[in-house]
Design an enzyme around this catalytic site. Structure first.
Site, PDB file in Angstrom:
ATOM      1  N   TRP A 330       0.838  -1.205   0.000  1.00 56.69           N
ATOM      2  CA  TRP A 330       0.000   0.000   0.000  1.00 56.69           C
ATOM      3  C   TRP A 330       0.873   1.254   0.000  1.00 56.69           C
ATOM      4  O   TRP A 330       0.543   2.262  -0.625  1.00 56.69           O
ATOM      5  CB  TRP A 330      -0.901  -0.007   1.244  1.00 56.69           C
ATOM      6  CG  TRP A 330      -1.709   1.246   1.407  1.00 56.69           C
ATOM      7  CD1 TRP A 330      -2.923   1.526   0.863  1.00 56.69           C
ATOM      8  CD2 TRP A 330      -1.342   2.419   2.150  1.00 56.69           C
ATOM      9  NE1 TRP A 330      -3.332   2.783   1.223  1.00 56.69           N
ATOM     10  CE2 TRP A 330      -2.379   3.353   2.011  1.00 56.69           C
ATOM     11  CE3 TRP A 330      -0.237   2.750   2.930  1.00 56.69           C
ATOM     12  CZ2 TRP A 330      -2.352   4.597   2.618  1.00 56.69           C
ATOM     13  CZ3 TRP A 330      -0.196   3.998   3.529  1.00 56.69           C
ATOM     14  CH2 TRP A 330      -1.250   4.903   3.364  1.00 56.69           C
ATOM     15  N   HIS A 331       2.016   1.168   0.709  1.00 61.37           N
ATOM     16  CA  HIS A 331       2.868   2.357   0.823  1.00 61.37           C
ATOM     17  C   HIS A 331       3.472   2.785  -0.509  1.00 61.37           C
ATOM     18  O   HIS A 331       3.724   3.958  -0.733  1.00 61.37           O
ATOM     19  CB  HIS A 331       3.985   2.111   1.841  1.00 61.37           C
ATOM     20  CG  HIS A 331       3.522   2.263   3.239  1.00 61.37           C
ATOM     21  ND1 HIS A 331       2.897   1.247   3.918  1.00 61.37           N
ATOM     22  CD2 HIS A 331       3.567   3.321   4.087  1.00 61.37           C
ATOM     23  CE1 HIS A 331       2.588   1.675   5.131  1.00 61.37           C
ATOM     24  NE2 HIS A 331       2.977   2.928   5.259  1.00 61.37           N
ATOM     25  N   GLY A 332       3.741   1.844  -1.378  1.00 56.82           N
ATOM     26  CA  GLY A 332       4.332   2.227  -2.657  1.00 56.82           C
ATOM     27  C   GLY A 332       4.420   1.045  -3.594  1.00 56.82           C
ATOM     28  O   GLY A 332       4.506  -0.101  -3.151  1.00 56.82           O
TER      29      GLY A 332
END
Lengths: 505, 352
Positions: A330-332
């Site tokens: 989700w972060h990247g």
């Protein structure tokens, strides 16, 4: 338009002034309350879309499309007819949008690299990531799911749903808010007011300090060392790794504070996103204190639906690992984030296994001085160990590639020669954080001492509680303290690269 | 009293408190500013056009924004601690140094600057040489060469005139220098100077304004691409070098240009030049052909890094590897210049 810009200062001034009109007498009459509320929400919605469109007007289209999808899906779910279909659509469609904008090119390039194919031949999309999409897509999903679970009623007011997703203080980097938390606030008569402004300005100033005085200055050092790790001595690289842990905390918690402050000034509440995470004694506590709105979302809408710990120990561990893996992604859109998530998933599994093995222990009724001392040392060691783990896990999180992460990692332990220059702001701000934590601890102990048995139990569950050091700005001494803080804030501000780390996600 | 009146009274009281709070905050900021960022502002007009401006004579400078700088300026307003310590006459100069903030050296202690170290190195040598700096912030090679004759006329160095250079001048730069197309700062009015002395946060706030508002604009303005041909550049440099040479001959000094600029760092730890190597070589050749001593300190800086991991630029409280000279950078530059001067002395003696 980022929070720490002159453009935002002008923007918030205009929005505040427009909203203040609704405090005028004609709008306060009970028969006009509903109209006034609708107008207030309308102003906030327009402001939110202006804020979003300031980055790129096309971002508004993505936001509006997501809003339309969840609005109709939530109504479909609430109607009961084919509710499962509406639920699936309400979850899948926002996820598809997120996948296309954020992950499509990543998956194409991963497949191309695995099969040794040309990326261009497979075809990539030339698109930019809409601002805040990771955050509002999660909010959209939680809304539809909560309607299905009966936790919140589907709203037939499109403006309310749109404002819930677009509310500008939290649009760029959260906190991720649940509809059950936000909708009731829209039912109340909330608006800009002196008391709210007094609190909001102070919380915003604290966040601004964390961002432009602390995080940005630390970031300058981290950027230099991460760009050329092989030029520096192992000690400097190690310091940069530790500094990044501090930078990330100050940057993101600073952003969150600013978001909370802006919302408060407008009359709304946002939940706290951080609670002294570097005082955590284990990975599981860390995730209850770090990016709280995301970890609680992952717990509620991913870990529990996967089965949580209801389907045996092995499955519980697998669920934890999967949740953190996806949390990392989700972060990247990059494998380094997946590794970061996997590292935390592994740490949570190990901690869970350890807890299961040790079983629940009741604290001794009258512990001796030796055991008290031993307990304190063990707690400090646990805090230190958790911080070290978090810091190490942030190496792949920060490094652009695995090669870079490996360079940093080896440089830390090989202790090769290189430029030896210690960055003095790291110990200064680390001390600052330590002092703030000690103050929080002392306040917590005082609260514990004065609490009733029920409150005490509640406090013990929360652990040391972070709090905003709010002043009473009607008192001369407090006003003087705050004014001095503001002047010093600008005096020590770092003017360089000032993008928020989490804005890229 | 009516509710309206009460409200107005409350607002008036709060405004009064707010005013007092601001006064107190500014006092605190002035105290912190005296130590954190003070001095070296453009208080004075130059003595005789030797620079565009200069700080207030006999004032002090204290800065912690980049490195830790402290200096007590001389009676001319320049940073020459060695002269003060030894009680030397400011009119007694053997080698004059012109240049920018690198030479002004407000990032280190006054006894760590390369000019101080040069004085130290030549104090007890076979022949004592006195090095005097009129370095001033923002005074690039163009400014120094434009004001070269004025500086020589004023300070009357006996042996050497040294000019700092950190960028090869463009054709337009050279024209500016030859035409002396630069305006002097006329000096601040006495009242303003008094205000700046009392409210010491003002230079600090100005610095923040510069960093936050002016610098980003300047950085965004990319320099126009140079369309001059190598021949045109060479012709232009030759004109400038001849002028420097002629002026030097007129005042009986040997001109020395010393070039330095921080290298860039590659990811693998190797360095790369942040200047056009060929252009620098061409510029150097022109200078040397006109009898100007050209010292390229960059190679020594590079060697210090590659052999000893010493990096001459940057600080542990600011940009780590860029910015001004740190004490190591000052030491290295002093060593390079001292070697050059010793070689020149040896050659001169050999001639005699």
């Amino acid at each position: 338009m980022i929070f720490n810009s002159l453009a935002f200062a002008a923007f918030i001034l205009v929005v505040g002034c427009v909203l203040a009109i609704f405090n005028a007498k004609p709008f306060l009459q009970p028969e006009r309350a509903a109209t006034a509320a609708r107008l207030r929400h309308g102003v906030l919605l327009v402001a939110s879309y202006v804020f979003c469109g300031w980055f790129d007007w096309r971002f508004c289209l993505a936001l509006a499309a997501t809003t339309a999808v969840v609005y109709f899906c939530a109504l479909g779910v609430a109607r009961g007819k084919r509710s499962k279909l509406w639920l699936r659509l309400g979850v899948v469609l926002p996820l598809v949008a997120l996948a296309v904008f954020k992950y499509f090119n990543f998956f194409v390039s991963s497949v191309a690299s695995a099969l040794s194919l040309d990326v261009e031949a497979l075809g990539t999309l030339k698109i930019i990531l809409p601002i805040g999409i990771s955050f509002y897509v999660f909010q959209a999903i939680s809304y539809v799911v909560d309607v299905n679970r009966g936790k919140v009623e589907a709203s037939s007011d499109f403006v309310k749903v749109a404002l819930y997703l677009a509310f500008f203080p939290r649009l760029v980097s959260g906190p991720i808010v649940k509809a059950a938390y936000f909708f009731p606030q829209l039912e109340e008569k909330r608006n800009v007011g002196l008391k709210n402004l007094e609190i909001g300005v102070q919380i915003f100033a604290l966040g601004l300090f964390k961002k432009i005085v602390v995080a940005d200055r630390l970031g300058a050092f981290v950027d230099t060392v991460y760009a050329t790790p092989n030029a520096f001595h192992g000690a400097v690289v190690t310091l940069a790794v530790v500094t990044y842990a501090l930078q990330l905390y100050f940057d993101f918690s600073g952003y969150s504070d600013m978001a909370v402050g802006v919302a408060k000034g407008l009359g709304y509440d946002l939940p706290r996103n951080f609670n002294l995470p570097y005082l955590s004694r284990n990975p599981s506590e860390l995730w209850k204190r770090w990016h709280i709105s995301l970890s609680s979302w992952l717990m509620e809408y991913l870990y529990i639906p996967l089965g949580g710990n209801r389907k045996g120990k092995l499955r519980a561990h697998a669920n934890l690992a999967t949740t953190m893996l996806l949390g990392g992604l989700w972060h990247g859109a990059g494998w380094t984030y997946v590794v970061w998530g996997a590292m935390h998933g592994a740490a949570l599994c190990v901690h869970k296994a350890f807890k299961d093995w040790r079983g629940k222990r009741e604290p001794a009724a009258n512990p001796s001085a030796v055991s008290k001392a031993f307990g304190a040392v063990a707690t400090l060691a646990a805090i230190f160990g958790t911080f070290v783990w978090m810091t190490l896990s942030l190496i792949p999180f920060r490094a652009p590639t695995f090669g870079d992460a490996w360079d940093i990692f080896t440089r830390m332990f090989v202790w090769d020669d290189g430029i030896y220059r210690l960055y003095i702001w790291t110990p200064i701000y680390a001390t600052f954080l330590l002092v703030a934590s000690v103050v929080a601890y002392v306040v917590y102990r005082k609260r514990c001492a004065a609490a009733s048995p029920e409150e005490l139990e509640k406090l013990r569950k929360t652990g040391v509680d972070a709090f905003y050091p709010l002043l009473d700005l009607t008192k001369l001494s407090h006003l003087t303290l705050f004014t001095t803080f503001i002047y010093l804030l600008f005096g020590f501000a770092y003017f360089g690269d000032s993008a928020f780390v989490y804005a890229q996600f | 009293m009516s509710a309206k009146g009460k409200g107005a009274r409350r607002v008036a009281i709060w405004a009064g408190k707010f005013f007092l709070a601001n006064v107190f905050a500014l006092v605190v900021l002035s105290i912190v500013g005296s130590w954190y960022y003070y001095g070296g502002q453009n208080f004075e007009a130059p003595i005789a056009n030797e620079t565009l401006d200069r700080p207030e004579p006999n004032s002090y400078v204290s800065r912690c924004v980049e490195g830790r700088g402290f200096a007590r300026l001389d009676a001319n307003g320049y940073n020459n601690a060695f002269y003060r310590e030894r009680g030397w006459d400011l009119a007694d100069v053997d080698a004059l140094l012109q240049g920018s903030s690198y030479l002004e050296s407000f990032q280190t202690s006054e006894n760590e600057t390369f000019v101080y170290r040069l004085n130290e190195a030549f104090e007890n040598g076979p022949e004592t040489l006195k090095f005097y700096s009129c370095g001033r912030s923002s005074h690039t090679f163009v400014t120094s060469t434009a004001r070269y004759e004025d500086a020589l006329k004023l300070f009357k160095p006996k042996k050497y005139a040294m000019i700092e250079c950190f960028a090869v001048p463009s054709v337009a730069d050279v024209e500016k220098s030859l035409n002396n197309d630069l305006k002097n700062f006329s000096g601040l009015p006495t009242k303003t100077k008094r205000i700046l002395k009392w409210f010491r946060f003002l230079p600090w706030l100005h610095l923040k304004y510069f960093e936050g508002c002016v610098k980003p604009r300047l950085t965004a303005q990319k320099p126009a691409p140079q369309d001059a041909t190598p021949e045109e550049k060479k012709a232009s440099w030759t004109k400038l070098a001849r002028k420097i040479r002629a002026t030097s001959d007129k005042y009986g000094v040997t001109p020395i240009i010393f070039f330095h600029i921080a290298f860039g760092l590659n990811q693998d730890g190797t360095v790369f030049p942040r200047y056009d190597v060929e252009e620098l070589a061409a510029f150097r050749a022109v200078c040397e052909s006109e009898g100007i001593v050209f010292v390229d300190a960059t190679q020594r800086m590079r060697r210090e890094y590659e052999e000893n991991n010493v990096w001459g630029y940057g600080f542990g409280n600011a940009e780590l590897v860029s910015g001004h000279f740190n004490p190591d950078g000052h030491r290295i530059l002093a060593e390079v210049l001292a070697e050059t001067i010793r070689e020149l002395d040896a050659k001169e003696k050999a001639k005699q």
